[in-house]
Design a protein around this motif. Structure first.
Motif, mmCIF file in Angstrom:
data_model
loop_
_atom_site.group_PDB
_atom_site.id
_atom_site.type_symbol
_atom_site.label_atom_id
_atom_site.label_comp_id
_atom_site.label_asym_id
_atom_site.label_seq_id
_atom_site.Cartn_x
_atom_site.Cartn_y
_atom_site.Cartn_z
ATOM 1 N N VAL A 28 89.583 51.688 -73.234
ATOM 2 C CA VAL A 28 90.350 50.981 -74.192
ATOM 3 C C VAL A 28 91.639 50.676 -73.706
ATOM 4 C CG1 VAL A 28 91.421 50.630 -76.543
ATOM 5 C CG2 VAL A 28 89.172 51.966 -76.459
ATOM 6 N N GLU A 29 91.572 49.318 -72.937
ATOM 7 C CA GLU A 29 92.886 49.067 -72.214
ATOM 8 C C GLU A 29 92.860 47.505 -72.358
ATOM 9 O OE1 GLU A 29 91.371 50.402 -68.456
ATOM 10 O OE2 GLU A 29 91.111 48.451 -67.737
ATOM 11 N N GLN A 30 94.037 46.966 -72.048
ATOM 12 C CA GLN A 30 94.230 45.443 -71.759
ATOM 13 C C GLN A 30 93.247 44.754 -70.936
ATOM 14 O OE1 GLN A 30 95.410 43.222 -69.613
ATOM 15 N NE2 GLN A 30 95.626 44.589 -67.995
ATOM 16 N N HIS A 31 92.734 43.871 -71.408
ATOM 17 C CA HIS A 31 91.881 42.869 -70.594
ATOM 18 C C HIS A 31 92.383 41.384 -70.331
ATOM 19 C CE1 HIS A 31 89.061 45.897 -69.752
ATOM 20 N NE2 HIS A 31 88.474 45.300 -68.944
ATOM 21 N N GLY A 32 93.602 41.361 -70.270
ATOM 22 C CA GLY A 32 94.165 39.909 -70.064
ATOM 23 C C GLY A 32 94.167 39.261 -71.203
ATOM 24 N N GLY A 38 88.309 46.641 -75.656
ATOM 25 C CA GLY A 38 87.199 47.456 -75.675
ATOM 26 C C GLY A 38 86.188 46.900 -74.789
ATOM 27 N N THR A 39 86.381 45.810 -74.007
ATOM 28 C CA THR A 39 85.652 45.461 -72.837
ATOM 29 C C THR A 39 84.845 46.470 -72.075
ATOM 30 O OG1 THR A 39 87.031 43.285 -72.716
ATOM 31 C CG2 THR A 39 85.577 43.735 -70.875
ATOM 32 N N ASP A 40 85.626 47.088 -71.497
ATOM 33 C CA ASP A 40 85.141 48.167 -70.617
ATOM 34 C C ASP A 40 83.901 49.233 -71.062
ATOM 35 O OD1 ASP A 40 86.371 47.072 -68.536
ATOM 36 O OD2 ASP A 40 87.672 48.800 -68.162
ATOM 37 N N TYR A 41 84.073 49.372 -72.502
ATOM 38 C CA TYR A 41 82.992 50.340 -73.100
ATOM 39 C C TYR A 41 82.001 49.558 -73.745
ATOM 40 C CZ TYR A 41 84.528 50.356 -78.156
ATOM 41 O OH TYR A 41 84.924 50.032 -79.339
ATOM 42 N N GLN A 157 84.058 37.406 -64.629
ATOM 43 C CA GLN A 157 82.916 38.180 -64.544
ATOM 44 C C GLN A 157 82.662 38.803 -65.910
ATOM 45 O OE1 GLN A 157 83.036 42.176 -63.194
ATOM 46 N NE2 GLN A 157 81.096 42.129 -61.870
ATOM 47 N N GLU A 158 83.868 39.727 -66.126
ATOM 48 C CA GLU A 158 83.850 40.700 -67.175
ATOM 49 C C GLU A 158 83.937 39.619 -68.777
ATOM 50 O OE1 GLU A 158 85.799 44.951 -67.077
ATOM 51 O OE2 GLU A 158 87.361 43.200 -66.921
ATOM 52 N N THR A 159 84.823 38.710 -68.632
ATOM 53 C CA THR A 159 84.821 37.941 -69.613
ATOM 54 C C THR A 159 83.674 37.094 -69.993
ATOM 55 O OG1 THR A 159 87.176 37.523 -68.921
ATOM 56 C CG2 THR A 159 86.631 36.072 -70.656
HETATM 57 ZN ZN LIG Z 1 87.265 45.986 -67.296
#
Ligand SMILES: [Zn+2]
Length: 261
Positions: A28-32, A38-41, A157-159
């Motif tokens: 749980v970390e900033q994603h811009g 929560g992007t990473d989980y 990519q992630e977005t």
């Molecule tokens: Zn990420």
């Protein structure tokens, strides 16, 4: 099958030597300015659901571990850092809980780079107890499967993948360009922690806010080019690969050990 939905008795009846315990985790970390914290989980959780759906009797999906190791993101609000040692301990305990139930094979489906050393430690604990664990870094895999699927942090990519799976959580209108502070004129950052020089790159760790003012950066992978069709292509490609990998990992029955009699 989903661990949290089973009774202990049903679980006992469902486990065999072949069963894979599938543990999604992220951060749980900033994603811009565009992507949710929560992007990473959320992405590994979606991939894990697709793998479980392909092998519902042989893959045991475990509730997602949302938190990870992200001390360099804490200058932005909303970031929660577990620290290396805590995450290693938590992931080891989750794995040991599965092993106590008779699971011998585990896949850690990871969505965040900082979790790597903790996962290596947990995977070795599984191995030393007679099991085997695989670690999947989905975003690395994506770039290997197709170079147009490679990406950076909170970038295209992630977005794009988030737009494909949870479109309401992406806020394209909130985009503002980042001020990027390269290490020097000759040592340019291609990713937040990667500096390119000559024909190769080295890792240089800095606080994320000192590299990119909006928190997102992926070199040529820019957040503005994020779009749902691209994200759909990536997540479908990666999940197809992972379904095939899981099939092969299910077949693994004996692993060589030098100290075996
Ligand atoms: Zn990420």
């Amino acid at each position: 099958m989903y661990l949290a939905s089973l009774t202990w008795k049903k679980l006992e009846e469902s486990i065999s030597e072949e069963t894979i315990g599938l543990i999604p985790l992220g951060s749980v970390e900033q994603h811009g300015p565009l992507g949710p914290l929560g992007t990473d989980y959320m992405i590994p959780e979606e991939l894990a659901k697709r793998i479980e759906a392909a092998y519902p009797d042989r893959v045991l999906l475990v509730p997602t571990m949302p938190y990870g190791v992200c001390p360099y993101h804490t200058s932005f609000p909303g970031t929660i850092d577990m620290g290396l040692e805590v995450l290693a301990e938590v992931m080891t305990r989750i794995a040991m809980g599965l092993m106590n139930a008779g699971i011998k094979k585990i896949i850690f489906l990871n969505g965040h780079g900082g979790n790597g050393p903790s996962l290596d430690k947990a995977a070795l604990a599984v191995y030393n107890r007679g099991g085997i664990a695989a670690i999947v870094d989905w975003w690395v895999l994506a770039g290997q499967l197709n170079s147009t699927w490679a990406g950076g942090h909170g970038a295209g990519q992630e977005t794009s993948v988030m737009m494909a799976i949870k479109p309401d959580l992406v806020h394209m209108k909130d985009f503002f360009p980042a001020e990027i502070h390269h290490l020097s004129d000759t040592l340019q950052n291609t990713h937040i922690s990667t500096v390119f020089f000559g024909k190769g790159s080295v890792r240089v760790i800095r606080n994320v806010k000192d590299v990119t003012s909006n928190g997102a950066y992926g070199g040529t992978d820019v957040p503005e080019k994020a779009n749902a069709p691209w994200g759909k292509e990536i997540i479908e490609g990666v999940s197809a690969y992972l379904v095939n990998f899981t099939e092969e990992f299910l077949k693994v029955s004996h692993i060589y050990r030098s100290d075996e009699a």
